[in-house]
Design a protein around this motif. Structure first.
Motif, PDB file in Angstrom:
ATOM      1  N   LEU A 369       1.056  -1.159   0.004  1.00  0.00           N
ATOM      2  CA  LEU A 369       0.191  -0.442   0.186  1.00  0.00           C
ATOM      3  C   LEU A 369       0.826   1.124   0.414  1.00  0.00           C
ATOM      4  O   LEU A 369       0.381   2.381  -0.709  1.00  0.00           O
ATOM      5  CB  LEU A 369      -0.763  -0.031   1.431  1.00  0.00           C
ATOM      6  CG  LEU A 369      -1.508  -1.360   1.034  1.00  0.00           C
ATOM      7  CD1 LEU A 369      -3.105  -1.249   1.999  1.00  0.00           C
ATOM      8  CD2 LEU A 369      -2.225  -2.229  -0.280  1.00  0.00           C
ATOM      9  N   ARG A 370       1.750   1.180   0.971  1.00  0.00           N
ATOM     10  CA  ARG A 370       2.676   2.153   0.985  1.00  0.00           C
ATOM     11  C   ARG A 370       3.616   2.628  -0.986  1.00  0.00           C
ATOM     12  O   ARG A 370       3.154   3.425  -1.106  1.00  0.00           O
ATOM     13  CB  ARG A 370       4.039   2.151   1.385  1.00  0.00           C
ATOM     14  CG  ARG A 370       3.679   2.008   3.061  1.00  0.00           C
ATOM     15  CD  ARG A 370       4.909   1.905   3.858  1.00  0.00           C
ATOM     16  NE  ARG A 370       5.327   1.235   5.663  1.00  0.00           N
ATOM     17  CZ  ARG A 370       5.663   1.000   6.016  1.00  0.00           C
ATOM     18  NH1 ARG A 370       6.471   0.571   5.715  1.00  0.00           N
ATOM     19  NH2 ARG A 370       4.780   0.574   7.628  1.00  0.00           N
ATOM     20  N   ALA A 371       3.953   1.300  -1.894  1.00  0.00           N
ATOM     21  CA  ALA A 371       4.646   1.695  -2.742  1.00  0.00           C
ATOM     22  C   ALA A 371       3.457   2.180  -3.493  1.00  0.00           C
ATOM     23  O   ALA A 371       3.902   3.281  -4.720  1.00  0.00           O
ATOM     24  CB  ALA A 371       5.058   0.401  -3.382  1.00  0.00           C
ATOM     25  N   ALA A 372       2.354   1.912  -3.124  1.00  0.00           N
ATOM     26  CA  ALA A 372       1.197   2.405  -4.099  1.00  0.00           C
ATOM     27  C   ALA A 372       0.770   3.747  -3.987  1.00  0.00           C
ATOM     28  O   ALA A 372       0.968   4.168  -4.977  1.00  0.00           O
ATOM     29  CB  ALA A 372      -0.337   1.326  -4.425  1.00  0.00           C
ATOM     30  N   ALA A 373       0.733   3.516  -2.910  1.00  0.00           N
ATOM     31  CA  ALA A 373       0.299   5.271  -2.418  1.00  0.00           C
ATOM     32  C   ALA A 373       1.897   6.481  -2.772  1.00  0.00           C
ATOM     33  O   ALA A 373       0.834   7.843  -3.251  1.00  0.00           O
ATOM     34  CB  ALA A 373      -0.011   5.532  -1.452  1.00  0.00           C
ATOM     35  N   GLN A 374       2.530   5.527  -3.072  1.00  0.00           N
ATOM     36  CA  GLN A 374       3.892   6.198  -3.642  1.00  0.00           C
ATOM     37  C   GLN A 374       3.524   7.166  -4.828  1.00  0.00           C
ATOM     38  O   GLN A 374       3.782   8.598  -5.849  1.00  0.00           O
ATOM     39  CB  GLN A 374       5.295   5.676  -3.205  1.00  0.00           C
ATOM     40  CG  GLN A 374       6.383   6.684  -3.679  1.00  0.00           C
ATOM     41  CD  GLN A 374       7.820   5.731  -3.302  1.00  0.00           C
ATOM     42  OE1 GLN A 374       7.968   4.533  -2.658  1.00  0.00           O
ATOM     43  NE2 GLN A 374       8.871   6.179  -3.592  1.00  0.00           N
TER      44      GLN A 374
END
Ligand SMILES: CC(C)[C@H](C(=O)O)[C@@H](O)C(=O)O
Ligand code: SF4
Length: 779
Positions: A369-374
């Protein structure tokens, strides 16, 4: 010292060896299971079997249950209980049945009101239930996920679920050792999902058949636990029994402070770490299959077809099936393109997407989720995207993401922020694609109908799915975001205490919309006949000696269990009545009429007792035992094919059916020709021969002694295992001495730890191995 101990061993060899309770001369092994995860889809028939036979759960303390596949991902603000929350009848029945069973059998359960609820393969690691060096099973093919910890973790069928519940053991045999070494450094924008998609593209969906894959090399070593889990998760898509990564500092770091891991800093922790460190493969250990991948060859990867091996770099175009090497591949390729609505030569980046799904046990962890949010941050979902969903893998992932403000990043961009569950990975809940809709998905399977009847799935990494949402087409994330290294190399931190208030999601769909989606599902035409069970308990199995009958010819490779029995029929809590839904998508037209071209709709094959398939890897994909149940219910008792996926193969035997692998092309062709001619064939199991209708031998076949013995005599293998009680008890004593951190009463004695039990477990039962400990060890 016995010779076996001096032979160099792989990680797999070591973990396997440490769990052998008994070994037969033919290589059949009784393997002890340390950790058993249970979900609502594959357990009802197993519990029913236990009950009918009057058996108990041997190790409730080593068993953890949750509900994930059927649960709606809408807000749980108004949740009172699961029975009133789930609208769809069959989904509700399955979830309610699980709740009844966990109460009845005294098993720890994370229900919908518990923040620890989530996808079974997300919650096991999250809780520290999954530990290095353990054997982990679940009635679910993606149990391979847990191999990221250096556990031997694999999916089993429902009959095996029953076997493990009753005996804490499984009957199995040794797998081959396979090594996939990935060296170098991943380029920016390339993640672990690209690594595994690339690897599957290279070895094919049957590449790992019969093997356990050890992933190693500098790339794997640099990956976080989340990223390793994504890789091991999809080992099953490579046909392997399991995937494993040797435990190391990153693993230990992840486990620190997990509720069910040994307490960090304690003597037990130190002892455990010393043991875990000893598990790595010996330097001169031998592998049966070796694959090398250079990280610089991996670029962001997407699938174009309906099998996870149909991959292409995002910079590539839709392939032309006419260039495929064999006629069978050309036929399969044409069918895939037609299904996917694609034209050869189209650049992948020109493919317009309708929906985006970021979730599933492959990619729904905090780091995903962190990677996608980036990628999403400060951008908007493209106007042509009808729906973009983020479905966290567990309530704790959701909570963590909310603490970091990721929910806001997503919702500001136009994504839906959902509750935890399997969701649109296979759409047993209301989250599905409508016919012909195209989805950029972070899940693991792109089979026909997987995300909804006639839905079109492209598999990819979370950052690639995020990019597709923003661009509205399949997109190369490297053009959108500046990456500082791989989006996945950050090591994860243990979750903070679970005290935060659950985020109340205001942007959820209305029930009306959900109902609309539900009507996309084909009607369940299968009559759920009486409640009798086919196997289990004292009843035993029908004996299999000589089978004579019409054989239906099939030619397709990779016939997956989603195709044998689609997801909408998995909601039954019985083993019977699935015959009319067998091969549903191929067998019926959109209007519900029979497809006259499908072999089982033609004479004389309507009465087929055997299937002869010339395509390899029959029964790949999901662990659903519903596949052999459906075949059995239709009347098919034997499938002959060049090769089978492991779980389907096992599941067939457990139901008194005989899958026959025939690798010799000429032999298989002889049998296939009889099938094409519509003549009967005879399978003579005692003599291991296949004959034509006049009694002439077509070919011989192999079958393991123990399996043959059980089939010919109709034996219930749970009963057989229970006769080995002394050996099992002795093994458990040894384990308690050597790996005491695996014993204990887990959550059964730990109410109030990080949340209440949504369903109170029954008072501690007397288990098959005597009283559970009154003083729990330090977990
Ligand atoms: C329901 C279960 C049997 C199945 C599996 O085994 O994989 C499911 O999780 C899937 O992904 O298809
Ligand atoms: S593959 Fe999909 S359906 Fe199966 S367990 Fe994982 S999330 Fe659930």
């Amino acid at each position: 010292m016995p010779v076996a101990e001096r032979t160099p061993q792989t990680l797999y060899d070591k973990v396997f060896q440490a769990h052998i309770v008994d070994e037969k001369l033919d290589g059949t092994i009784l393997l002890y299971i340390d950790r058993h995860l249970v979900h609502e889809v594959t357990s009802p028939q197993a519990f029913e079997g236990l009950e009918v036979a009057g058996r108990k759960v041997r190790r409730p303390d080593c068993t953890l249950a949750t509900t994930d596949h059927n649960v709606p991902t809408t807000s749980r603000k108004s949740l009172k209980d699961i029975a009133s929350f789930i609208q769809e009848d069959d989904s509700r029945t399955q979830c309610v049945t699980l709740e009844e069973n966990v109460k009845k059998f005294g098993i720890t359960y994370f229900g919908l009101s518990d923040k620890r609820q989530g996808i079974v393969h997300v919650i096991g690691p999250e809780q520290g239930f999954t530990l290095p060096g353990t054997t982990v099973v679940c009635g679910d093919s993606h149990t391979s996920t847990h191999g990221a910890f250096g556990a031997l973790a694999f999916g089993i069928g429902t009959s095996e679920v029953e076997h493990v519940l009753a005996t804490q053991c499984l009957i199995t045999k040794r797998s081959k050792n396979m090594r996939i070494q990935v060296d170098g450094e991943l380029a920016p924008g390339v993640s672990s999902k690209d690594v595994i998609l690339h690897a599957i593209g290279k070895i094919g969906t049957a590449g790992g058949t019969g093997a356990v894959i050890e992933f190693c090399g500098s790339v794997i070593r640099s990956l976080s636990m989340e990223a390793r889990m994504s890789i091991c998760n999809m080992s099953i898509e490579a046909g392997a029994r399991a995937g494993m990564v040797a435990p190391d500092e990153i693993t230990f770091e992840y486990l620190k402070g997990r509720p069910l891991a040994p307490k960090y800093g304690s003597e037990e922790w130190n002892r455990a770490v010393a043991y875990w460190e000893s598990l790595k493969s010996d330097p001169d250990a031998k592998y049966d299959i070796d694959v090398f991948i250079d990280a610089k060859d991996i670029i962001p990867t997407v699938t174009w077809g309906t099998s996870p091996e149909d991959v292409v770099p995002i910079t590539g175009s839709v392939p032309d099936p006419e260039t495929f090497p064999t006629e069978a591949k050309k036929v399969a390729g044409r069918r895939m393109l037609e299904y996917m609505g694609l034209t050869p030569g189209t650049p992948m980046e020109d493919i317009v997407v309708d929906k985006v799904f970021i979730g599933s046990c492959t990619n729904s962890r905090i780091e995903d989720l962190r990677a996608a949010a980036q990628v999403v941050k400060g951008r908007k979902v493209a106007p042509n995207i009808k729906r973009a969903m983020i479905v966290p893998g567990s309530g704790l992932v959701k909570e963590q993401a909310e603490r970091e403000g990721l929910d806001k990043v997503f919702t500001d961009a136009g994504f839906e922020w959902r509750e935890a569950g399997c969701s649109m990975c296979l759409g047993m809940n209301p989250d599905i694609l409508s016919p012909k809709e195209r989805c950029a998905s972070t899940s693991n399977r792109n089979f026909e109908g997987r995300q909804g009847a006639q839905g079109r799935t492209h598999l990819m990494s979370p950052v690639m799915a995020a990019a597709a949402a923003i661009v509205g087409k399949l997109a190369d994330v490297r053009k959108l975001a500046q990456f500082q290294g791989s989006p996945h190399i950050e090591a994860a931190v243990a979750p903070e205490p679970t005290s935060g208030k659950a985020h109340a999601d205001e942007r959820i769909e209305t029930d009306d919309t959900e109902k609309e989606h539900l009507t996309d599902q084909p009607e369940d035409s299968s009559p759920q006949v009486n409640t009798s069970i086919l196997r289990g308990g004292a009843a035993g199995l029908p004996k299999f000696t000589i089978l004579r009958g019409i054989a239906a010819p099939m030619e397709k490779p990779n016939i997956d269990t989603d195709a044998i029995i689609p997801k909408q029929f998995l909601k039954t809590i019985k083993r019977t009545g699935l015959g009319s839904a067998l091969f549903y998508e191929m067998r019926y037209l959109e209007n519900g009429q029979e497809n006259p071209d499908f072999v089982l709709n033609k004479e004389p094959y309507r009465k087929a007792k055997i299937i002869v398939c010339t395509g390899a890897n029959f029964g790949c994909g999901s662990s659903r035992e519903h596949a052999p149940w459906a075949l059995n219910d239709f009347g098919v008792k034997s499938v002959i094919a060049p090769s089978f996926a492991d779980i389907f193969f096992n599941n067939s035997f457990k139901n008194g059916m005989l899958p026959i692998p025939i690798r010799n092309k000429d032999d298989l062709e002889k049998v296939h020709a009889e099938a094409v001619a519509g003549r009967e064939i005879e399978i003579d199991l005692p003599n291991q021969l296949i004959k034509d209708q006049d009694g002439n031998t077509l070919c011989a076949f192999e079958v393991e002694e123990f399996r043959k013995h059980c089939l010919v005599n109709g034996l219930d293998d749970i009963g057989l295992t229970m006769q080995l009680e002394d050996k099992i008890a002795e093994f458990e004593k040894k384990m308690s001495r050597e790996t005491p951190w695996l014993d204990g009463t887990g959550y059964l004695k730990r109410k109030g730890m990080g949340g209440k039990l949504a369903v109170k477990a029954a008072p501690l039962p007397k288990t098959n191995r005597g009283d559970v400990k009154t003083e729990p060890l330090e977990w």
